[in-house]
Design a protein around this motif. Structure first.
Motif, PDB file in Angstrom:
ATOM      1  N   GLU A 152       0.790  -1.121  -0.118  1.00  0.00           N
ATOM      2  CA  GLU A 152      -0.008   0.175  -0.069  1.00  0.00           C
ATOM      3  C   GLU A 152       0.877   1.226   0.071  1.00  0.00           C
ATOM      4  OE1 GLU A 152      -1.802   3.505   1.652  1.00  0.00           O
ATOM      5  OE2 GLU A 152      -0.445   2.113   2.910  1.00  0.00           O
ATOM      6  N   PHE A 153       0.338   2.326  -0.644  1.00  0.00           N
ATOM      7  CA  PHE A 153       1.303   3.436  -0.934  1.00  0.00           C
ATOM      8  C   PHE A 153       2.141   4.197   0.516  1.00  0.00           C
ATOM      9  CE2 PHE A 153       2.062   7.915  -1.318  1.00  0.00           C
ATOM     10  CZ  PHE A 153       2.992   8.086  -2.365  1.00  0.00           C
ATOM     11  N   PHE A 154       1.096   4.399   1.269  1.00  0.00           N
ATOM     12  CA  PHE A 154       1.711   5.136   2.604  1.00  0.00           C
ATOM     13  C   PHE A 154       2.371   4.195   3.482  1.00  0.00           C
ATOM     14  CE2 PHE A 154      -1.771   8.018   1.295  1.00  0.00           C
ATOM     15  CZ  PHE A 154      -1.016   9.128   1.416  1.00  0.00           C
ATOM     16  N   ALA A 155       2.354   3.034   3.344  1.00  0.00           N
ATOM     17  CA  ALA A 155       2.995   1.842   4.113  1.00  0.00           C
ATOM     18  C   ALA A 155       4.447   1.799   3.497  1.00  0.00           C
ATOM     19  CB  ALA A 155       2.308   0.476   4.419  1.00  0.00           C
ATOM     20  N   ASP A 156       4.282   1.730   2.155  1.00  0.00           N
ATOM     21  CA  ASP A 156       5.695   1.478   1.433  1.00  0.00           C
ATOM     22  C   ASP A 156       6.380   2.878   1.327  1.00  0.00           C
ATOM     23  OD1 ASP A 156       4.789  -0.849   0.621  1.00  0.00           O
ATOM     24  OD2 ASP A 156       4.454  -0.450  -1.333  1.00  0.00           O
ATOM     25  N   LEU A 157       5.698   4.053   1.521  1.00  0.00           N
ATOM     26  CA  LEU A 157       6.388   5.369   1.563  1.00  0.00           C
ATOM     27  C   LEU A 157       7.044   5.421   2.787  1.00  0.00           C
ATOM     28  CD1 LEU A 157       7.364   7.972   0.476  1.00  0.00           C
ATOM     29  CD2 LEU A 157       5.117   8.970   1.189  1.00  0.00           C
ATOM     30  N   SER A 158       6.448   5.093   3.944  1.00  0.00           N
ATOM     31  CA  SER A 158       7.091   5.183   5.125  1.00  0.00           C
ATOM     32  C   SER A 158       8.128   4.319   5.318  1.00  0.00           C
ATOM     33  CB  SER A 158       5.921   4.617   6.357  1.00  0.00           C
ATOM     34  OG  SER A 158       4.813   5.335   6.455  1.00  0.00           O
ATOM     35  N   ARG A 159       8.140   3.037   4.889  1.00  0.00           N
ATOM     36  CA  ARG A 159       9.322   2.020   4.897  1.00  0.00           C
ATOM     37  C   ARG A 159      10.488   2.611   4.088  1.00  0.00           C
ATOM     38  NH1 ARG A 159       6.941  -2.404   3.872  1.00  0.00           N
ATOM     39  NH2 ARG A 159       7.114  -2.161   1.546  1.00  0.00           N
ATOM     40  N   TYR A 160      10.148   3.115   3.024  1.00  0.00           N
ATOM     41  CA  TYR A 160      11.537   3.515   1.970  1.00  0.00           C
ATOM     42  C   TYR A 160      11.830   4.935   2.714  1.00  0.00           C
ATOM     43  CZ  TYR A 160      10.051  -0.373  -0.616  1.00  0.00           C
ATOM     44  OH  TYR A 160       9.495  -1.488  -1.209  1.00  0.00           O
ATOM     45  N   ALA A 161      11.217   5.828   2.995  1.00  0.00           N
ATOM     46  CA  ALA A 161      11.548   7.005   3.710  1.00  0.00           C
ATOM     47  C   ALA A 161      12.391   6.769   4.929  1.00  0.00           C
ATOM     48  CB  ALA A 161      10.574   8.001   3.788  1.00  0.00           C
ATOM     49  N   SER A 162      12.069   5.872   5.680  1.00  0.00           N
ATOM     50  CA  SER A 162      12.577   5.563   6.844  1.00  0.00           C
ATOM     51  C   SER A 162      14.182   4.906   6.768  1.00  0.00           C
ATOM     52  CB  SER A 162      11.752   4.500   7.802  1.00  0.00           C
ATOM     53  OG  SER A 162      10.507   5.118   8.197  1.00  0.00           O
ATOM     54  N   GLN A 163      14.141   4.047   5.720  1.00  0.00           N
ATOM     55  CA  GLN A 163      15.537   3.602   5.446  1.00  0.00           C
ATOM     56  C   GLN A 163      16.448   4.846   4.820  1.00  0.00           C
ATOM     57  OE1 GLN A 163      14.584   0.727   2.280  1.00  0.00           O
ATOM     58  NE2 GLN A 163      13.673  -0.686   3.639  1.00  0.00           N
ATOM     59  N   GLN A 164      16.001   5.640   4.139  1.00  0.00           N
ATOM     60  CA  GLN A 164      16.653   6.684   3.387  1.00  0.00           C
ATOM     61  C   GLN A 164      16.915   7.818   4.524  1.00  0.00           C
ATOM     62  OE1 GLN A 164      14.651   5.921  -0.928  1.00  0.00           O
ATOM     63  NE2 GLN A 164      15.691   8.118  -0.745  1.00  0.00           N
ATOM     64  N   ALA A 165      16.271   7.769   5.469  1.00  0.00           N
ATOM     65  CA  ALA A 165      16.301   8.958   6.392  1.00  0.00           C
ATOM     66  C   ALA A 165      17.159   8.456   7.698  1.00  0.00           C
ATOM     67  CB  ALA A 165      15.018   9.647   6.945  1.00  0.00           C
ATOM     68  N   GLY A 166      17.066   7.228   7.625  1.00  0.00           N
ATOM     69  CA  GLY A 166      17.874   6.435   8.867  1.00  0.00           C
ATOM     70  C   GLY A 166      17.284   6.562  10.026  1.00  0.00           C
ATOM     71  N   GLU A 167      15.968   6.759  10.172  1.00  0.00           N
ATOM     72  CA  GLU A 167      15.217   6.722  11.356  1.00  0.00           C
ATOM     73  C   GLU A 167      13.773   6.626  10.872  1.00  0.00           C
ATOM     74  OE1 GLU A 167      14.060  10.908  12.996  1.00  0.00           O
ATOM     75  OE2 GLU A 167      15.647  11.460  11.663  1.00  0.00           O
ATOM     76  N   PRO A 168      13.155   5.973  11.990  1.00  0.00           N
ATOM     77  CA  PRO A 168      11.516   5.655  11.611  1.00  0.00           C
ATOM     78  C   PRO A 168      10.893   7.090  11.220  1.00  0.00           C
ATOM     79  CG  PRO A 168      12.111   5.095  13.950  1.00  0.00           C
ATOM     80  CD  PRO A 168      13.176   5.705  13.356  1.00  0.00           C
ATOM     81  N   LEU A 169      10.001   6.688  10.227  1.00  0.00           N
ATOM     82  CA  LEU A 169       9.190   7.770   9.696  1.00  0.00           C
ATOM     83  C   LEU A 169       7.677   7.423   9.320  1.00  0.00           C
ATOM     84  CD1 LEU A 169      11.391   9.998   7.460  1.00  0.00           C
ATOM     85  CD2 LEU A 169      11.288  10.212   9.737  1.00  0.00           C
ATOM     86  N   LEU A 170       6.544   8.077   9.558  1.00  0.00           N
ATOM     87  CA  LEU A 170       5.228   7.577   9.291  1.00  0.00           C
ATOM     88  C   LEU A 170       4.752   8.466   8.365  1.00  0.00           C
ATOM     89  CD1 LEU A 170       3.122   5.594   9.799  1.00  0.00           C
ATOM     90  CD2 LEU A 170       2.210   7.009  11.838  1.00  0.00           C
ATOM     91  N   PHE A 171       4.395   7.944   7.174  1.00  0.00           N
ATOM     92  CA  PHE A 171       3.434   8.994   6.436  1.00  0.00           C
ATOM     93  C   PHE A 171       1.985   8.173   6.389  1.00  0.00           C
ATOM     94  CE2 PHE A 171       7.582   9.825   4.874  1.00  0.00           C
ATOM     95  CZ  PHE A 171       7.339  11.251   4.337  1.00  0.00           C
ATOM     96  N   SER A 172       1.084   8.972   6.291  1.00  0.00           N
ATOM     97  CA  SER A 172      -0.493   8.396   6.336  1.00  0.00           C
ATOM     98  C   SER A 172      -1.460   9.377   5.433  1.00  0.00           C
ATOM     99  CB  SER A 172      -0.815   8.385   7.807  1.00  0.00           C
ATOM    100  OG  SER A 172      -0.878   9.577   8.317  1.00  0.00           O
ATOM    101  N   PRO A 173      -2.513   8.812   5.021  1.00  0.00           N
ATOM    102  CA  PRO A 173      -3.308   9.798   4.399  1.00  0.00           C
ATOM    103  C   PRO A 173      -4.080  10.542   5.243  1.00  0.00           C
ATOM    104  CG  PRO A 173      -4.252   7.235   4.516  1.00  0.00           C
ATOM    105  CD  PRO A 173      -2.816   7.483   5.229  1.00  0.00           C
TER     106      PRO A 173
END
Length: 109
Positions: free
Chosen positions: A88-109
């Protein structure tokens, strides 16, 4: 779905991404620079890596390009699902953004 319905839903998705970036920047040290040009948002992280979110109106899809790869999403009536059925878009964006930022990030609708 009509083109107008697609654009309404896709614009809402982009607005949510922008709002999440603002919230994340206020609450964390992630410092995501988000730049929007038309139907495309580029997220730039501190290490200069990028995530690009791009609307594909003719296909009624939203495309996500990350260091991990490229993904296509189509609205299924309730959420934006990967066209390969894997996420799902927001779950995937959260996962990949967290990887690239080096910290847990949460994107949601």
């Amino acid at each position: 779905m009509t083109d107008l319905e697609y654009m309404d839903r896709a614009e809402a998705l982009l607005a949510s991404v922008e709002a999440c970036c603002d919230r994340i920047n206020e609450a964390t040290d992630a410092d995501i620079d988000n730049q929007r040009v038309g139907g495309m948002i580029t997220l730039v992280f501190q290490d200069r890596s990028q995530i690009v979110i791009n609307l594909q109106k003719p296909l009624q899809e939203v495309w996500l390009a990350t260091r991990a790869g490229g993904f296509h999403y189509r609205f299924d009536g309730t959420r934006w699902k990967d066209t390969k059925g894997e996420g799902e878009f927001f779950a995937d964006l959260s996962r990949y953004a967290s990887q690239q930022a080096g910290e847990p990030l949460l994107f949601s609708p």
